[in-house]
Design an enzyme around this catalytic site. Sequence first.
Site, PDB file in Angstrom:
ATOM      1  N   ARG A  23       0.754  -1.279   0.151  1.00 12.80           N
ATOM      2  CA  ARG A  23       0.107   0.028   0.016  1.00 12.80           C
ATOM      3  C   ARG A  23       0.698   1.308   0.011  1.00 12.80           C
ATOM      4  O   ARG A  23       0.521   2.241   0.858  1.00 12.80           O
ATOM      5  CB  ARG A  23      -1.034   0.267   1.303  1.00 12.80           C
ATOM      6  CG  ARG A  23      -2.047  -1.024   1.142  1.00 12.80           C
ATOM      7  CD  ARG A  23      -3.183  -0.619   0.215  1.00 12.80           C
ATOM      8  NE  ARG A  23      -4.202  -1.491   0.217  1.00 12.80           N
ATOM      9  CZ  ARG A  23      -5.599  -1.454   1.151  1.00 12.80           C
ATOM     10  NH1 ARG A  23      -5.555  -0.342   1.942  1.00 12.80           N
ATOM     11  NH2 ARG A  23      -6.313  -2.265   0.761  1.00 12.80           N
ATOM     12  N   ARG A  27      -4.116   6.538   0.468  1.00 14.35           N
ATOM     13  CA  ARG A  27      -4.498   7.755   0.953  1.00 14.35           C
ATOM     14  C   ARG A  27      -3.952   8.591   2.111  1.00 14.35           C
ATOM     15  O   ARG A  27      -3.984   9.629   2.187  1.00 14.35           O
ATOM     16  CB  ARG A  27      -6.000   7.348   2.053  1.00 14.35           C
ATOM     17  CG  ARG A  27      -6.991   7.044   1.170  1.00 14.35           C
ATOM     18  CD  ARG A  27      -7.903   6.541   1.961  1.00 14.35           C
ATOM     19  NE  ARG A  27      -7.786   5.280   2.614  1.00 14.35           N
ATOM     20  CZ  ARG A  27      -8.593   4.399   2.968  1.00 14.35           C
ATOM     21  NH1 ARG A  27      -9.758   4.986   3.250  1.00 14.35           N
ATOM     22  NH2 ARG A  27      -7.959   3.033   3.631  1.00 14.35           N
ATOM     23  N   ARG A  36      -8.145  10.916  -6.269  1.00 13.66           N
ATOM     24  CA  ARG A  36      -9.210  10.144  -5.577  1.00 13.66           C
ATOM     25  C   ARG A  36     -10.606  10.987  -5.675  1.00 13.66           C
ATOM     26  O   ARG A  36     -11.455  10.669  -5.949  1.00 13.66           O
ATOM     27  CB  ARG A  36      -8.666   9.786  -4.471  1.00 13.66           C
ATOM     28  CG  ARG A  36      -9.894   8.931  -3.536  1.00 13.66           C
ATOM     29  CD  ARG A  36      -9.861   7.362  -4.251  1.00 13.66           C
ATOM     30  NE  ARG A  36     -10.964   6.719  -3.620  1.00 13.66           N
ATOM     31  CZ  ARG A  36     -12.134   6.880  -3.897  1.00 13.66           C
ATOM     32  NH1 ARG A  36     -12.964   7.742  -4.845  1.00 13.66           N
ATOM     33  NH2 ARG A  36     -13.325   6.161  -3.095  1.00 13.66           N
ATOM     34  N   ASP A  73      -6.725  -3.471  -7.319  1.00 17.04           N
ATOM     35  CA  ASP A  73      -7.275  -3.904  -6.128  1.00 17.04           C
ATOM     36  C   ASP A  73      -7.642  -5.623  -6.274  1.00 17.04           C
ATOM     37  O   ASP A  73      -7.546  -5.938  -7.327  1.00 17.04           O
ATOM     38  CB  ASP A  73      -8.577  -3.373  -5.631  1.00 17.04           C
ATOM     39  CG  ASP A  73      -9.028  -3.391  -4.235  1.00 17.04           C
ATOM     40  OD1 ASP A  73      -8.280  -2.910  -3.369  1.00 17.04           O
ATOM     41  OD2 ASP A  73      -9.561  -4.375  -3.843  1.00 17.04           O
ATOM     42  N   TYR A 143     -14.257 -12.162   0.626  1.00 19.05           N
ATOM     43  CA  TYR A 143     -15.185 -10.983   0.478  1.00 19.05           C
ATOM     44  C   TYR A 143     -16.414 -11.146  -0.437  1.00 19.05           C
ATOM     45  O   TYR A 143     -17.363 -10.535  -0.246  1.00 19.05           O
ATOM     46  CB  TYR A 143     -14.049  -9.901  -0.276  1.00 19.05           C
ATOM     47  CG  TYR A 143     -13.145  -9.254   0.708  1.00 19.05           C
ATOM     48  CD1 TYR A 143     -13.620  -8.208   1.287  1.00 19.05           C
ATOM     49  CD2 TYR A 143     -12.023  -9.474   0.651  1.00 19.05           C
ATOM     50  CE1 TYR A 143     -12.832  -7.637   2.396  1.00 19.05           C
ATOM     51  CE2 TYR A 143     -10.870  -8.910   1.352  1.00 19.05           C
ATOM     52  CZ  TYR A 143     -11.446  -7.859   2.399  1.00 19.05           C
ATOM     53  OH  TYR A 143     -10.499  -7.401   3.270  1.00 19.05           O
TER      54      TYR A 143
HETATM   55  O1  CP3 Z   1      -0.036  -1.742  -2.250  1.00 17.32           O
HETATM   56  C1  CP3 Z   1      -0.308  -0.907  -3.040  1.00 17.32           C
HETATM   57  O2  CP3 Z   1      -0.110   0.344  -3.225  1.00 17.32           O
HETATM   58  C2  CP3 Z   1      -1.189  -1.260  -4.510  1.00 17.32           C
HETATM   59  C3  CP3 Z   1      -2.754  -1.008  -4.384  1.00 17.32           C
HETATM   60  C4  CP3 Z   1      -3.380  -1.969  -3.580  1.00 17.32           C
HETATM   61  C5  CP3 Z   1      -4.729  -1.620  -2.922  1.00 17.32           C
HETATM   62  N1  CP3 Z   1      -5.355  -2.709  -2.645  1.00 17.32           N
HETATM   63  C6  CP3 Z   1      -5.289  -0.163  -3.265  1.00 17.32           C
HETATM   64  C7  CP3 Z   1      -6.442   0.106  -2.335  1.00 17.32           C
HETATM   65  C8  CP3 Z   1      -3.362  -3.382  -3.279  1.00 17.32           C
HETATM   66  C9  CP3 Z   1      -2.144  -4.327  -3.559  1.00 17.32           C
HETATM   67  C10 CP3 Z   1      -4.381  -3.753  -2.548  1.00 17.32           C
HETATM   68  C11 CP3 Z   1      -4.878  -5.041  -2.086  1.00 17.32           C
HETATM   69  C12 CP3 Z   1      -6.031  -5.328  -1.083  1.00 17.32           C
HETATM   70  N2  CP3 Z   1      -7.054  -4.975  -1.487  1.00 17.32           N
HETATM   71  C13 CP3 Z   1      -5.781  -6.391  -0.286  1.00 17.32           C
HETATM   72  C14 CP3 Z   1      -4.697  -7.134   0.306  1.00 17.32           C
HETATM   73  C15 CP3 Z   1      -3.880  -6.349   1.065  1.00 17.32           C
HETATM   74  C16 CP3 Z   1      -4.365  -5.973   2.478  1.00 17.32           C
HETATM   75  O3  CP3 Z   1      -4.682  -4.618   2.787  1.00 17.32           O
HETATM   76  O4  CP3 Z   1      -4.753  -6.994   3.107  1.00 17.32           O
HETATM   77  C17 CP3 Z   1      -7.212  -6.370   0.206  1.00 17.32           C
HETATM   78  C18 CP3 Z   1      -7.929  -7.176   1.539  1.00 17.32           C
HETATM   79  C19 CP3 Z   1      -8.081  -5.468  -0.505  1.00 17.32           C
HETATM   80  C20 CP3 Z   1      -9.580  -5.028  -0.364  1.00 17.32           C
HETATM   81  C21 CP3 Z   1      -9.819  -3.594   0.060  1.00 17.32           C
HETATM   82  N3  CP3 Z   1      -9.406  -2.719  -0.919  1.00 17.32           N
HETATM   83  C22 CP3 Z   1     -10.245  -3.154   1.296  1.00 17.32           C
HETATM   84  C23 CP3 Z   1     -10.454  -3.961   2.484  1.00 17.32           C
HETATM   85  C24 CP3 Z   1     -10.217  -1.713   1.043  1.00 17.32           C
HETATM   86  C25 CP3 Z   1     -10.954  -0.701   2.036  1.00 17.32           C
HETATM   87  C26 CP3 Z   1     -10.027  -0.340   3.248  1.00 17.32           C
HETATM   88  C27 CP3 Z   1      -9.012   0.810   2.956  1.00 17.32           C
HETATM   89  O5  CP3 Z   1      -7.995   0.809   3.202  1.00 17.32           O
HETATM   90  O6  CP3 Z   1      -9.822   1.565   2.359  1.00 17.32           O
HETATM   91  C28 CP3 Z   1      -9.638  -1.614  -0.193  1.00 17.32           C
HETATM   92  C29 CP3 Z   1      -9.512  -0.218  -0.784  1.00 17.32           C
HETATM   93  C30 CP3 Z   1      -8.144   0.277  -1.273  1.00 17.32           C
HETATM   94  N4  CP3 Z   1      -7.423  -0.552  -2.060  1.00 17.32           N
HETATM   95  C31 CP3 Z   1      -7.804   1.655  -1.200  1.00 17.32           C
HETATM   96  C32 CP3 Z   1      -6.499   1.629  -1.759  1.00 17.32           C
HETATM   97  C33 CP3 Z   1      -5.561   2.653  -2.089  1.00 17.32           C
HETATM   98  C34 CP3 Z   1      -8.359   3.000  -0.619  1.00 17.32           C
HETATM   99  C35 CP3 Z   1      -9.627   3.310  -1.402  1.00 17.32           C
HETATM  100  C36 CP3 Z   1      -9.996   4.688  -1.455  1.00 17.32           C
HETATM  101  O7  CP3 Z   1      -9.087   5.367  -1.835  1.00 17.32           O
HETATM  102  O8  CP3 Z   1     -10.885   5.131  -1.093  1.00 17.32           O
END
Ligand code: CP3
Length: 334
Positions: A23, A27, A36, A73, A143
């Site tokens: 990540r 944000r 965003r 994602d 999910y």
């Molecule tokens: O690592 C990186 O920078 C690459 C991008 C990336 C995202 N999600 C962007 C994202 C990666 C590799 C993921 C993987 C991901 N997504 C996982 C596995 C890793 C982990 O964190 O356990 C999971 C479980 C998800 C599912 C997911 N996506 C959730 C549960 C959420 C909401 C929680 C949160 O942090 O907001 C997301 C949204 C998400 N994925 C965001 C980003 C930058 C935030 C969304 C936003 O900007 O509104």
Amino acid sequence: MVKPFLKALAGEAVRPAPFWLMRQAGRYLPEYRKLRASTDSFLDLCFSPALAAEITLQPVRRFEPDAAILFSDILTIPHAMGQEVRFLEGKGPVLGPFDPASLQPVGGRLDSVYEAVRLVRRSLTDEVALIGFAGAPWTVAAYMIEGGSSRDWLKVRQMALGEPDGFGALIDRLIEATIDYLAAQVEAGAEALQLFDSWAGLLPPSGIRRWCLEPARRITAGLKQRHPFVPLILFPRGAGALAAEFAEIGDCVGIDTTADPAWAAGAIQDKAAVQGNLDPMLLVIGGTTMEQAAREILFTLRQGPHIFNLGHGVLPATPPEHVAALRRLVREVL
Ligand code: CP3
């Protein structure tokens, strides 16, 4: 010249340790928040090649990590299979009803992701590697069945442990889709792959072996058939001592926040590279508390292949200056 990150994945004890963060785009970065805000749909960002490429490169410009991870994602797969996926402000992902009969083959619905990979690859320097990724079948299925994040993940655990035949059919479909998805990312320019199994720790040991380890084995075998040399990082979060079994399959095992690096040095490093595992909270705190913890991890894992990372993703509350300080420190420790 072989990129330091790829050398470590090939089993070399590279110093300074290659650095990137899960990540690392997101944000906590003002430039991400600005982009965003231009859309109310997170998935629109993921499916716009130019925007996804730009967001991938934001942390690369700021911190010069040794690897970029594609901005996307893990829920792009259920979306492409036809299950509704939305991201609600402050709530995370919300999925439509799970109906196995209406799931479709992915087809060309993820082509814009591959286009983003091509764009990023063209912009990276000779030193920075590009990581493609997917969610592991267990975590993606969690999910899909729960319809989003959950406090106790009752439905998916009930299905995995109580109706293994029906659950296995979903896992089989996800394994096939994941192999195709990751292979296409490699064909577009990804140089390494990570499989995120964020919820492995919800299962008992027999469940981890059946629903996390076995799918990882099949995905690795399927990929290496098509792309024999592509390195794979497995991240079975919460798997505890079972993480060592993933080292028999992957080129690298990502260890989570709870793993003791001294244990990982003995249990994993002779079979696979270790990636990790600073607690993301220490990156929020920063200062000498963070630096001492990072030094200790680097010292403990210095004799084998180690890629410095967090034990989970960067938290939104993280000050970007702390990431810059951590990056400098890791570069200086030989
Ligand atoms: O690592 C990186 O920078 C690459 C991008 C990336 C995202 N999600 C962007 C994202 C990666 C590799 C993921 C993987 C991901 N997504 C996982 C596995 C890793 C982990 O964190 O356990 C999971 C479980 C998800 C599912 C997911 N996506 C959730 C549960 C959420 C909401 C929680 C949160 O942090 O907001 C997301 C949204 C998400 N994925 C965001 C980003 C930058 C935030 C969304 C936003 O900007 O509104």
